[in-house]
Scaffold this motif. Structure first.
Motif, PDB file in Angstrom:
ATOM      1  N   ALA A 101       0.827  -1.205   0.000  1.00 50.58           N
ATOM      2  CA  ALA A 101       0.000   0.000   0.000  1.00 50.58           C
ATOM      3  C   ALA A 101       0.864   1.258   0.000  1.00 50.58           C
ATOM      4  CB  ALA A 101      -0.931  -0.002   1.207  1.00 50.58           C
ATOM      5  N   MET A 102       1.979   1.241   0.718  1.00 51.77           N
ATOM      6  CA  MET A 102       2.882   2.392   0.718  1.00 51.77           C
ATOM      7  C   MET A 102       3.515   2.593  -0.656  1.00 51.77           C
ATOM      8  SD  MET A 102       2.819   3.842   3.701  1.00 51.77           S
ATOM      9  CE  MET A 102       4.359   4.696   3.997  1.00 51.77           C
ATOM     10  N   PHE A 103       3.825   1.504  -1.318  1.00 51.49           N
ATOM     11  CA  PHE A 103       4.381   1.617  -2.670  1.00 51.49           C
ATOM     12  C   PHE A 103       3.386   2.297  -3.607  1.00 51.49           C
ATOM     13  CE2 PHE A 103       4.937  -0.045  -6.966  1.00 51.49           C
ATOM     14  CZ  PHE A 103       6.286   0.229  -7.196  1.00 51.49           C
ATOM     15  N   PHE A 104       2.125   1.884  -3.555  1.00 45.20           N
ATOM     16  CA  PHE A 104       1.113   2.516  -4.401  1.00 45.20           C
ATOM     17  C   PHE A 104       0.834   3.944  -3.954  1.00 45.20           C
ATOM     18  CE2 PHE A 104       0.389  -1.635  -6.091  1.00 45.20           C
ATOM     19  CZ  PHE A 104      -0.197  -1.424  -7.322  1.00 45.20           C
ATOM     20  N   LEU A 105       1.063   4.230  -2.673  1.00 43.65           N
ATOM     21  CA  LEU A 105       0.902   5.604  -2.206  1.00 43.65           C
ATOM     22  C   LEU A 105       1.915   6.518  -2.877  1.00 43.65           C
ATOM     23  CD1 LEU A 105      -0.400   7.611  -0.205  1.00 43.65           C
ATOM     24  CD2 LEU A 105       1.326   6.930   1.457  1.00 43.65           C
ATOM     25  N   GLY A 106       3.174   6.071  -2.950  1.00 47.09           N
ATOM     26  CA  GLY A 106       4.181   6.862  -3.647  1.00 47.09           C
ATOM     27  C   GLY A 106       4.009   6.853  -5.145  1.00 47.09           C
ATOM     28  N   LEU A 107       3.392   5.805  -5.669  1.00 49.69           N
ATOM     29  CA  LEU A 107       3.230   5.674  -7.117  1.00 49.69           C
ATOM     30  C   LEU A 107       2.088   6.508  -7.661  1.00 49.69           C
ATOM     31  CD1 LEU A 107       4.260   4.055  -9.630  1.00 49.69           C
ATOM     32  CD2 LEU A 107       2.481   2.392  -9.110  1.00 49.69           C
ATOM     33  N   GLY A 108       0.998   6.592  -6.911  1.00 45.78           N
ATOM     34  CA  GLY A 108      -0.212   7.189  -7.460  1.00 45.78           C
ATOM     35  C   GLY A 108      -0.606   8.528  -6.893  1.00 45.78           C
ATOM     36  N   ARG A 109       0.180   9.089  -5.994  1.00 44.49           N
ATOM     37  CA  ARG A 109      -0.161  10.365  -5.397  1.00 44.49           C
ATOM     38  C   ARG A 109       0.925  11.398  -5.697  1.00 44.49           C
ATOM     39  NH1 ARG A 109      -4.415   8.875  -5.476  1.00 44.49           N
ATOM     40  NH2 ARG A 109      -5.919   8.430  -3.832  1.00 44.49           N
ATOM     41  N   PRO A 110       0.567  12.693  -5.768  1.00 46.17           N
ATOM     42  CA  PRO A 110       1.593  13.727  -5.926  1.00 46.17           C
ATOM     43  C   PRO A 110       2.601  13.679  -4.784  1.00 46.17           C
ATOM     44  CG  PRO A 110      -0.596  14.625  -6.328  1.00 46.17           C
ATOM     45  CD  PRO A 110      -0.796  13.242  -5.802  1.00 46.17           C
ATOM     46  N   ARG A 111       3.774  14.227  -5.036  1.00 47.07           N
ATOM     47  CA  ARG A 111       4.875  14.083  -4.087  1.00 47.07           C
ATOM     48  C   ARG A 111       4.527  14.619  -2.708  1.00 47.07           C
ATOM     49  NH1 ARG A 111      10.378  16.385  -6.275  1.00 47.07           N
ATOM     50  NH2 ARG A 111       9.798  14.823  -7.827  1.00 47.07           N
ATOM     51  N   LEU A 116       3.040  13.570   3.068  1.00 52.77           N
ATOM     52  CA  LEU A 116       2.217  13.793   4.257  1.00 52.77           C
ATOM     53  C   LEU A 116       1.523  12.511   4.703  1.00 52.77           C
ATOM     54  CD1 LEU A 116       0.626  17.271   3.390  1.00 52.77           C
ATOM     55  CD2 LEU A 116       2.476  16.784   5.002  1.00 52.77           C
ATOM     56  N   SER A 117       0.978  11.761   3.758  1.00 52.89           N
ATOM     57  CA  SER A 117       0.319  10.501   4.108  1.00 52.89           C
ATOM     58  C   SER A 117       1.319   9.503   4.682  1.00 52.89           C
ATOM     59  CB  SER A 117      -0.367   9.916   2.876  1.00 52.89           C
ATOM     60  OG  SER A 117      -1.305  10.815   2.335  1.00 52.89           O
ATOM     61  N   ALA A 118       2.535   9.465   4.130  1.00 56.79           N
ATOM     62  CA  ALA A 118       3.543   8.544   4.648  1.00 56.79           C
ATOM     63  C   ALA A 118       3.942   8.904   6.072  1.00 56.79           C
ATOM     64  CB  ALA A 118       4.768   8.558   3.731  1.00 56.79           C
ATOM     65  N   LEU A 119       4.018  10.198   6.388  1.00 58.24           N
ATOM     66  CA  LEU A 119       4.344  10.601   7.756  1.00 58.24           C
ATOM     67  C   LEU A 119       3.269  10.151   8.743  1.00 58.24           C
ATOM     68  CD1 LEU A 119       5.773  14.196   7.198  1.00 58.24           C
ATOM     69  CD2 LEU A 119       7.030  12.119   7.791  1.00 58.24           C
ATOM     70  N   VAL A 120       2.015  10.243   8.338  1.00 61.18           N
ATOM     71  CA  VAL A 120       0.923   9.777   9.201  1.00 61.18           C
ATOM     72  C   VAL A 120       1.044   8.276   9.456  1.00 61.18           C
ATOM     73  CG1 VAL A 120      -1.574   9.502   9.381  1.00 61.18           C
ATOM     74  CG2 VAL A 120      -0.612  11.632   8.505  1.00 61.18           C
ATOM     75  N   VAL A 121       1.325   7.521   8.380  1.00 61.66           N
ATOM     76  CA  VAL A 121       1.441   6.074   8.536  1.00 61.66           C
ATOM     77  C   VAL A 121       2.645   5.721   9.412  1.00 61.66           C
ATOM     78  CG1 VAL A 121       1.811   3.917   7.293  1.00 61.66           C
ATOM     79  CG2 VAL A 121       0.303   5.647   6.341  1.00 61.66           C
ATOM     80  N   LEU A 122       3.760   6.391   9.216  1.00 62.60           N
ATOM     81  CA  LEU A 122       4.966   6.081   9.982  1.00 62.60           C
ATOM     82  C   LEU A 122       4.838   6.476  11.443  1.00 62.60           C
ATOM     83  CD1 LEU A 122       7.706   7.187   7.426  1.00 62.60           C
ATOM     84  CD2 LEU A 122       6.883   4.889   7.891  1.00 62.60           C
ATOM     85  N   ALA A 123       3.895   7.367  11.742  1.00 61.60           N
ATOM     86  CA  ALA A 123       3.686   7.753  13.142  1.00 61.60           C
ATOM     87  C   ALA A 123       2.929   6.698  13.928  1.00 61.60           C
ATOM     88  CB  ALA A 123       2.949   9.087  13.208  1.00 61.60           C
ATOM     89  N   ILE A 124       2.223   5.788  13.234  1.00 64.29           N
ATOM     90  CA  ILE A 124       1.409   4.797  13.947  1.00 64.29           C
ATOM     91  C   ILE A 124       2.256   3.880  14.816  1.00 64.29           C
ATOM     92  CG2 ILE A 124      -0.161   2.855  13.629  1.00 64.29           C
ATOM     93  CD1 ILE A 124      -1.250   4.268  11.166  1.00 64.29           C
ATOM     94  N   PRO A 125       3.374   3.292  14.319  1.00 62.83           N
ATOM     95  CA  PRO A 125       4.178   2.433  15.212  1.00 62.83           C
ATOM     96  C   PRO A 125       4.782   3.192  16.391  1.00 62.83           C
ATOM     97  CG  PRO A 125       4.735   2.036  12.908  1.00 62.83           C
ATOM     98  CD  PRO A 125       3.900   3.264  12.943  1.00 62.83           C
ATOM     99  N   ILE A 126       5.090   4.488  16.206  1.00 59.05           N
ATOM    100  CA  ILE A 126       5.684   5.252  17.309  1.00 59.05           C
ATOM    101  C   ILE A 126       4.637   5.586  18.365  1.00 59.05           C
ATOM    102  CG2 ILE A 126       6.916   7.398  17.849  1.00 59.05           C
ATOM    103  CD1 ILE A 126       8.007   7.368  15.026  1.00 59.05           C
ATOM    104  N   VAL A 127       3.407   5.886  17.940  1.00 56.18           N
ATOM    105  CA  VAL A 127       2.341   6.218  18.883  1.00 56.18           C
ATOM    106  C   VAL A 127       2.069   5.059  19.825  1.00 56.18           C
ATOM    107  CG1 VAL A 127      -0.121   6.778  19.044  1.00 56.18           C
ATOM    108  CG2 VAL A 127       1.303   7.925  17.358  1.00 56.18           C
TER     109      VAL A 127
END
Length: 593
Positions: A101-111, A116-127
């Motif tokens: 899903a992260m790969f398609f996030l970088g593939l199909g969304r503007p930079r 921003l979406s990747a930062l939200v996802v990466l914050a989940i394990p830290i929270v």
């Protein structure tokens, strides 16, 4: 619709994409659930909320249905599911889906949006380490090495998102690579070798599986011929394209034979799924549905009929060498409905692949048809251009040569009159020849010019203003030519002027060559909506029907020139009397186009 409006995609294409996404999400869900249920069963009673966690984790891959449209949603859902699964079992299957899903996030969304979406996802394990989760107390347990695992998860997800963005920036998502792969797969020799390699690889994997003890059984309990059948069954996939019914039946029978002894026959199940996929791709939808549905239902029915009774004992005793207690256990193992339903997804994937291939072939045929149509249109334009050049050449050459012949034939008479008349006759011959050569150069320049642009230094195409000089060239002592012009000749378009000039030129040429007339009247009238041309002579005339079938190309050229401009041509002639050629060419139609 305005210029900025974007038309909505066809409903059929949207529904098809939704079906494909649903099938992919279901396949990932089956794989993840199969891993957690049979390979690494993690859920137990140690954690009070284990059932809730199991349901959340095992249903999380269904969010992949939004993988192409909203990849940030499955990225968040699957990352959260991996956090729930970490203290209980192995989170790698769910993390792999999250990485996709992260790969398609970088593939199909503007930079910026992808970052921003990747930062939200990466914050989940830290929270997870900063917030206390009441409903899931087991998440608060210290799991060494927690921080290192979190860093590894974040790094893997970040790399996946970056990889998608890199692929997008390089333009590798274009259809060029896919088209090359499809052309390679269309090669029959390559497909034959590929099927052979796949079949041989599955045979090796089955042999490797037979060397290990299956869960819930022992391969030594089976007869040798059963093991040989199980090992050789995947080899039938070598003919899965030409005769897909053979691997379908062979693998279905083999899976049914060994299922009571080894319920974790993953290689054989995979080969069976490939056979179902092949039947969906290489047979019509109703045939493949009939074959696949009948086979999957038959597995359940036959297994249920043989699950107990004297006949079932005879069958099991012929297949396996087991004790009575072990035989009673095997007799109660029935082919599960969920397994048939999961394998039906392979057939559905094959059917969707067949539809995609049909659409691709239809698109190729349509593109080939469009290209052929364009080539035919270009050829038609070329032929029309050649026909136009041929008519112009005929008009120029015939007119000029006839003038030179007439002047040459009057040479003896001119000599008797005096030197001045002789010189004037030769001057007229030279002028006619030079004009003919000039017009020939002008017409042929379009053929010599690579861009089809005439040489601007050459004389422009003749028009109505050149009729007076044309009349003067034709007139001589034995032929009087009168020109009567009404209206402003400049009002007529250039194409109409050229058509009228050529028509008069051809008519005068015919008079000189065939009519033996002594007088010709050329009348030209330019109206607001119409151009009228009339050429009358007092010659001996001719039969228009005989001229039409006798190869009179000049008359055919007249009709064609007038027809191009949506006009009408009338020829009034009969043997023994004069000829009148009248043309009416509309001007309003040309102006409105």
């Amino acid at each position: 619709m305005t210029a900025d409006a974007v038309p909505a995609p066809p409903r059929r294409r949207t529904v098809r994409r939704l079906v494909v996404d649903a099938v992919v999400a279901a396949l990932f869900t089956v794989v993840v659930d199969g891993y957690y249920l049979w390979i690494s069963p993690p859920w137990n009673s140690f954690y009070p909320s284990s059932s809730t966690v199991a349901q959340l984790v095992m249903l999380s891959p269904l969010s992949l249905v939004l993988l192409r449209r909203r990849p940030e949603v499955p990225a968040v859902v699957l990352t959260g599911a991996s956090i729930l699964a970490t203290p209980v079992g192995e989170p790698l299957p769910v993390l792999a889906c999250a990485a996709l899903a992260m790969f398609f996030l970088g593939l199909g969304r503007p930079r910026r949006q992808a970052a921003l979406s990747a930062l939200v996802v990466l914050a989940i394990p830290i929270v997870r380490h900063l917030v206390s989760f009441g409903p899931f107390d087991y998440l608060n347990a210290e799991l060494p090495p927690a921080w290192s695992s979190t860093l590894l998860v974040c790094a893997g997800l970040a790399v996946s998102a970056a990889a998608g963005g890199f692929v997008r920036s390089r333009g590798w998502t274009s259809a060029a690579l896919g088209n090359q792969l499809l052309r390679l797969l269309d090669d029959p020799v390559f497909r034959t070798w590929l099927d052979g390699v796949v079949a041989a690889g599955l045979v090796v994997l089955v042999v490797r599986e037979l060397q290990n003890d299956p869960v819930g059984g022992d391969w030594t309990d089976a007869q040798q011929w059963v093991l040989l059948v199980a090992a050789a069954a995947p080899a039938s996939l070598a003919v899965r394209r030409k005769i897909p019914e053979i691997p379908l039946l062979a693998l279905a029978a083999t899976c049914l034979l060994v299922y009571p002894l080894a319920q974790t026959q993953w290689v054989l199940i995979t080969a069976f799924a490939l056979a179902l996929y092949s039947i969906g791709v290489h047979r019509t939808w109703w045939k493949s549905a009939l074959y696949a549905g009948t086979t999957l239902i038959a597995l359940r029915v036959i297994s249920w009929l043989l699950h107990d009774g004297a006949a079932a004992r005879l069958v099991v005793d012929g297949l396996y060498s087991v004790s009575d207690r072990r035989m009673a256990e095997l007799l109660h193992r029935i082919w599960p409905v969920w397994l048939s339903a999961s394998l039906a997804l392979a057939w559905a994937t094959g059917l969707l692949t067949r539809l995609a291939l049909q659409n691709r072939r239809a698109a190729q045929r349509e593109a080939a048809l469009v290209q052929k149509t364009q080539e035919q249109e270009q050829l038609q334009v070329l032929l029309e251009g050649r026909s136009q050049i041929a008519r112009d050449l005929h008009d120029v050459v015939a007119h000029a040569v006839n003038l030179m012949v007439i002047q040459a034939e009057t040479g003896p008479d001119l000599i008797a009159r005096g030197d001045q008349d002789v010189l004037a006759g030769f001057q007229r011959i030279g002028d006619a020849g030079r004009r003919a050569l000039g017009e020939l150069d002008r017409m042929l320049s379009a053929l010599r010019d690579a861009d089809g642009v005439p040489d601007p230094e050459l004389t422009p195409q003749p028009g109505l203003s050149d009729l007076r000089r044309l009349v003067e060239d034709v007139a001589h002592d034995g032929l009087t030519v009168e020109l009567d012009v009404h209206g402003d000749t400049e009002l007529a378009p250039t194409g109409h002027q050229l058509a009228a000039y050529r028509l008069v030129q051809e008519a005068l040429t015919n008079v000189v060559r065939h009519a033996e007339a002594t007088k010709v009247v050329v009348m030209l009238e330019v109206l607001a909506d119409e151009l009228r041309v009339e050429v009358s002579d007092n010659g001996h005339g001719f039969d228009p029907e005989v001229a039409r079938t006798g190869g009179r190309h000049g008359l055919a050229g007249m009709r064609e020139r007038v027809r191009i401009h949506h006009g009408t041509l009338t020829i009034d002639a009969a043997p023994g009397r004069g000829t009148t050629i009248a043309a009416r060419i509309p001007l309003a139609a040309e102006a409105s186009r």
